[in-house]
Design a protein around this motif. Structure first.
Motif, mmCIF file in Angstrom:
data_model
loop_
_atom_site.group_PDB
_atom_site.id
_atom_site.type_symbol
_atom_site.label_atom_id
_atom_site.label_comp_id
_atom_site.label_asym_id
_atom_site.label_seq_id
_atom_site.Cartn_x
_atom_site.Cartn_y
_atom_site.Cartn_z
ATOM 1 N N TYR A 156 -3.776 23.481 -3.929
ATOM 2 C CA TYR A 156 -2.452 24.081 -3.747
ATOM 3 C C TYR A 156 -1.392 22.997 -3.563
ATOM 4 N N GLU A 159 0.453 22.747 0.437
ATOM 5 C CA GLU A 159 -0.774 22.463 1.193
ATOM 6 C C GLU A 159 -0.669 22.863 2.663
ATOM 7 N N ALA A 170 -1.421 26.642 2.859
ATOM 8 C CA ALA A 170 -2.865 26.873 2.763
ATOM 9 C C ALA A 170 -3.571 26.471 4.055
ATOM 10 N N GLN A 218 5.505 24.402 -6.340
ATOM 11 C CA GLN A 218 5.353 24.904 -4.982
ATOM 12 C C GLN A 218 5.285 26.430 -4.972
ATOM 13 N N SER A 235 1.892 27.593 -6.339
ATOM 14 C CA SER A 235 0.835 27.414 -5.340
ATOM 15 C C SER A 235 0.929 28.473 -4.247
ATOM 16 N N ARG A 293 -0.381 31.795 -5.409
ATOM 17 C CA ARG A 293 -1.849 31.813 -5.486
ATOM 18 C C ARG A 293 -2.474 31.909 -4.095
ATOM 19 N N ILE A 294 -1.856 31.273 -3.110
ATOM 20 C CA ILE A 294 -2.348 31.399 -1.735
ATOM 21 C C ILE A 294 -2.229 32.846 -1.268
ATOM 22 N N ASP A 304 -4.907 34.846 -2.916
ATOM 23 C CA ASP A 304 -6.226 34.538 -2.348
ATOM 24 C C ASP A 304 -6.403 35.187 -0.976
#
Length: 302
Positions: free
Chosen positions: A174, A178, A181, A217, A220, A223-224, A227
């Motif tokens: 990510y 980060e 996450a 950014q 990512s 996607r976090i 998830d």
């Protein structure tokens, strides 16, 4: 063993790093080690850090000859930290003198807390007057799903045992999100809190990650979010439904400069305002699952 390990990566930071270092060395709380990792800078960053390291033995300077990237450097730093708490710091920001003292006292008093951050005050050439980012006192996993990263990374202090006991590191999957996450991982084992006061001055300029790498950014972060939802929603169709709903509500929110869910705001002890929005996701968390419904509601709560 110091109580606090301060972790600060640096890359081509010669303009601001002296101010950042001094803000740490001038803390009211002195029981810390200061790990500064220069990630292959091509300017005078390394020279400046060496000068400070010669003057203060608390500084541990690591000089990467080649650039490894922020996430790799952060994970290297986590392995080097020996303190009970890990305080993050960026090489262009300014920690206020009482930051570590207040955060250590809070962590000592709240063993359930895995991360404590604080409000930040933005400043810089493009900001005509200082702006304060205020975060909620406690950030739940659902808050991370709905609102993204509600914890300031450069103002955060992390309980090292939570990371080590659960093998938590920054995830390279990510990039430029980060921290988001990391909070999502920690929130499964400990609480995330924010002190309701400004403890860091955040320098805003045209080389900030959220400016230079905005699209990466955002990808990512999305996607976090997906998830996280996949862990709690049994059907992939529910995951997409939730994302579509929050996307629509957020669009409505930006249009009218309001938040996309019922919110309660306390102005004084007696004055409270509630905000209601037209499309409202209705969510219930029970038995480690998220139960998702959607309701259309038009009206105003006064």
């Amino acid at each position: 063993m110091p109580r606090v390990s301060v972790l600060m990566p640096a890359y081509n930071s010669e303009k601001y790093i002296a101010t950042a270092i001094e803000s740490i060395l001038n803390q009211n709380f002195s029981d810390f080690e200061f790990i500064i990792i220069n990630d292959g800078s091509t300017d005078n960053t390394a020279k400046i850090v060496r000068q400070y390291a010669r003057q203060d033995p608390r500084i541990k300077f690591i000089d990467n000859k080649k650039n490894r990237g922020l996430i790799a450097v952060l994970n290297m730093g986590l392995d080097l930290c020996t303190g009970e708490y890990i305080a993050r710091m960026d090489s262009d920001d300014i920690s206020r003198p009482q930051r570590f003292k207040l955060q250590v006292e809070y962590m000592d008093a709240h063993p359930e807390c895995g991360v404590v951050s604080a409000w930040i005050q933005k400043f810089g050439p493009t900001i005509p007057r200082p702006e304060i980012d205020k975060y909620m006192p406690t950030v739940k996993l659902l808050d991370l799903v709905l609102y993204g990263s509600r914890v300031s990374h450069p103002a955060a202090m992390i309980r090292a045992s939570v990371l080590r006991d659960n093998n938590i590191y920054y995830d390279p999957a990510y990039p430029h999100a980060e921290d988001y996450a990391l909070w999502a991982s920690i929130a499964q084992f400990a609480e995330l809190h924010n002190l309701q006061t400004v403890l860091l001055d955040y320098r805003w300029h045209d080389t900030n990650v959220s400016v230079v790498h905005r699209d990466i950014q955002h990808d990512s972060a999305h996607r976090i979010q997906r998830d996280l939802l996949s862990k709690y929603l049994s059907k992939s169709t529910d995951v997409q439904k939730f994302i579509d709903m929050t996307h629509e509500t957020n669009q409505h929110a930006w249009l009218f400069w309001i938040l996309p869910i019922i919110r309660r705001k306390q102005y004084t002890l007696s004055k409270v305002k509630y905000y209601l929005f037209e499309k409202l996701p209705f969510i219930k968390i029970q038995d480690n699952g998220i139960y998702l419904f959607d309701r259309i509601k038009i009206g105003v709560i006064k």
